[in-house]
Design an enzyme around this catalytic site. Structure first.
Site, PDB file in Angstrom:
ATOM      1  CB  SER A   1      -3.086   8.134   3.679  1.00  0.00           C
ATOM      2  OG  SER A   1      -2.439   9.332   3.360  1.00  0.00           O
TER       3      SER A   1
ATOM      4  CG  LEU B   1      -2.108  -3.393  -4.970  1.00  0.00           C
ATOM      5  CD1 LEU B   1      -1.803  -4.324  -6.124  1.00  0.00           C
ATOM      6  CD2 LEU B   1      -1.236  -3.748  -3.766  1.00  0.00           C
ATOM      7  CD  GLU B   2      -3.400   4.073  -1.010  1.00  0.00           C
ATOM      8  OE1 GLU B   2      -2.613   4.954  -0.615  1.00  0.00           O
ATOM      9  OE2 GLU B   2      -4.442   3.772  -0.415  1.00  0.00           O
ATOM     10  CG  ASN B   3       3.225   2.285  -2.904  1.00  0.00           C
ATOM     11  OD1 ASN B   3       3.368   3.494  -2.802  1.00  0.00           O
ATOM     12  ND2 ASN B   3       3.001   1.505  -1.860  1.00  0.00           N
TER      13      ASN B   3
END
Length: 567
Positions: free
Chosen positions: A2, A392-394
């Protein structure tokens, strides 16, 4: 998988129109006029036939494209992003006390053409967004001691990409260009100098007067280089391809060379190679309400299985993996390893995914890059994984993630599988860190499955805004990657498997299939239709195989056969 919603895209209407009015005060639409016999075009690489040679674009905003073009075989495409308005400049040699006509052909978003450092009055011209090629033209006079000026193009904040071609600074020879070039002859001696299971290397003879060369695969331009060799990557194993090369300079592009055939080798890694078109699915190593699965339960429609997720360790950059045996109904490590081997024997690839919505892995220096590579390779040897997925969503650091993945490749060899799952915002511009990382490792990258969900509205490659949940959203955003430097075989469409799998962005499998057809065949499109088709498009991805199972495997049963039946 998400992602966070992205709000507040600045459009800056006040800045835009204030800047437009200011520019309009200096706007002069003039015909090119009659040049004297001594006048020359003092701009170098005026048609962008040699890539961005002699040009510098802010924030890596510029690239060259083969379509659309006004003349020759290439044009400039520059994309404003954030606070950057995609300014591309060239220093041009001129004579003092002389008059010059500055012109260029432009298309696309708001486009400005101008000159600074004249020693008298700097001038500019501009136009609102244009669907077809339009010529901007103005004149300037140099001062008594002016020997060079800076010519520029730029777009505007929050607006669409613009295209520019055939720039000219006509007037007395400033001494920076020399005699006008002529179109070079076709290259000779084209040979295949080497092959791997996914690449073909080429070499050819030098062509006098050429400043660059264009490489064509099966009639489609795939790369441009300045030397006399190139390696074409992202190819299918055990497949024959036809290659030709042209020579180019500021005057234009030569005819194509004689064709040579290069055949990629058989796969060198364990098990069969990936199919030309592949389906990727994330397998959950946890129970979040979706169907709990063993790896053996994943349907055969999935070609790449990403095990979610590896976890960060106290050592910066390092990751580890612990099977959630209790949460998965007593699934043992030995069973898991056996299932990995069985999937590989059936022609599937199993990779370890790093990150996720809550992932905290950070690679931001050489030490953490080394730790990342070493720890991932250790997991590959322990569990038999074929490679790694970067989710890596950050945020990530392009410099050191590139370093980490190249170090991993050096350890794992040419059979390494590298997949990526960036958010939509991460792939809006080639200047973004995720996009830069993908381009940095293009020669070893398998596929980028961008997440077309939980993102709201986004800009497509045509500069228009599209809302998620439509064929246009999928095709117009995929176009950014396809025209931004990734090979079609490195682009996949990432969608949720059900309405429960993501906060927003779910579309029915029929919409996914229509988008795949639009991109590969030119059929099934919505209002956006790409300027060309991409029959080598890799395929599609879903979060997750578990949510797919919870919905009766409706996603993989519909999308899987469609992907495998693409041209």
């Amino acid at each position: 998988m998400s992602i966070r919603s992205w709000f507040g895209r600045p459009t800056g209407p006040t800045r835009l129109w204030a800047g437009a009015v200011t520019a309009a005060l200096a706007l002069t639409f003039l015909p090119a006029g009659h040049a004297s016999a001594a006048d020359v075009n003092n701009a170098r690489n005026a048609g962008f036939e040699s890539g961005l040679s002699n040009w510098t674009c802010s924030a890596n905003s510029g690239t060259t494209v083969s379509s659309p073009v006004h003349g020759g075989a290439a044009a400039l495409k520059a994309t404003p992003a954030g606070q950057d308005h995609a300014r591309c400049v060239q220093t041009v040699a001129v004579r003092p006390n002389s008059t010059y006509t500055l012109s260029a052909w432009v298309q696309g978003g708001y486009t400005y053409l101008g000159v600074t450092g004249t020693g008298t009055t700097d001038v500019s011209a501009w136009t609102p967004d244009s669907a077809s090629w339009k010529q901007l033209s103005t004149t300037f006079t140099t001062g008594a001691s002016t020997t060079s000026v800076t010519v520029y193009t730029h777009g505007w904040y929050g607006q669409a990409a613009y295209y520019a071609d055939d720039v000219s600074v006509y007037g007395p020879d400033g001494g920076g260009t020399g005699p006008s070039p002529t179109v070079p002859g076709a290259p000779s001696g084209l040979t295949v100098s080497g092959t791997t299971s996914s690449s073909v290397s080429l070499a050819w003879n030098t062509v006098p007067g050429a400043t660059g060369y264009h490489v064509y695969r099966d009639g489609t331009k795939v790369t441009a280089v300045t030397g006399t060799s190139a390696t074409v990557t992202g190819l299918a194993a055990s497949t024959s391809y036809s290659f030709q090369v042209t020579a180019a300079n500021a005057a234009g592009e030569s005819p194509k060379s004689a064709a040579v055939t290069g055949r990629t080798s058989a796969p060198t890694g364990p098990g069969p190679a990936l199919p030309k078109h592949a389906v990727t699915g994330y397998w959950q190593n946890f129970d979040n309400g979706a169907t709990v699965q063993k790896l053996a339960d994943v349907p055969s429609q999935y070609d790449i299985i990403a095990v979610a997720f590896a976890d960060a360790t106290p050592t910066p950059g390092a990751v580890t993996f612990t099977l959630d045996s209790a949460g998965l109904g007593g699934y043992t490590v030995d069973q898991f390893k056996a299932d990995v081997r069985a999937k590989q024997a059936a022609g599937k690839k199993v990779v370890i995914s790093v990150g996720g919505e809550r992932g905290t892995v950070t690679v931001n220096d050489s030490a953490s890059a080394a730790s990342f590579a070493n720890s991932v390779y250790s997991l590959m040897r322990t569990y038999g994984f074929d490679g790694v997925d970067i989710d890596l969503e950050n945020g990530l650091n392009a410099t050191y993630m590139t370093q980490a993945l190249r170090s991993l490749s050096a350890q794992a060899g040419s059979s390494l599988i590298i997949t990526m799952a960036p958010q939509t915002i991460d792939m809006q511009s080639t200047s973004n860190s995720y996009f830069r990382t993908a381009l940095n490792i293009k020669d070893i990258l398998t596929v980028v499955n961008m997440q077309y969900y939980n993102s709201g509205s986004m800009l497509g490659c045509d500069g228009k805004v599209y809302s998620q949940g439509s064929v246009d959203f999928l095709t117009a955003l995929a176009c950014i990657q396809l025209e931004g430097g990734l090979a079609p075989s490195q682009v996949g469409l990432g969608l949720p498997a059900s309405t429960r799998a993501a906060g927003s962005g779910y579309v029915s499998p029929s919409v996914v299939n229509s988008a795949l057809d639009c991109l590969t065949r030119g059929t099934g499109c919505g209002s956006f239709k790409p300027s060309r088709t991409y029959p080598d498009l890799r395929g599609a991805m879903t979060w997750s195989t578990n949510w797919d199972a919870a919905a009766g495997n409706a996603w993989s049963n519909a999308v899987g056969p469609h992907v495998h039946g693409l041209p």
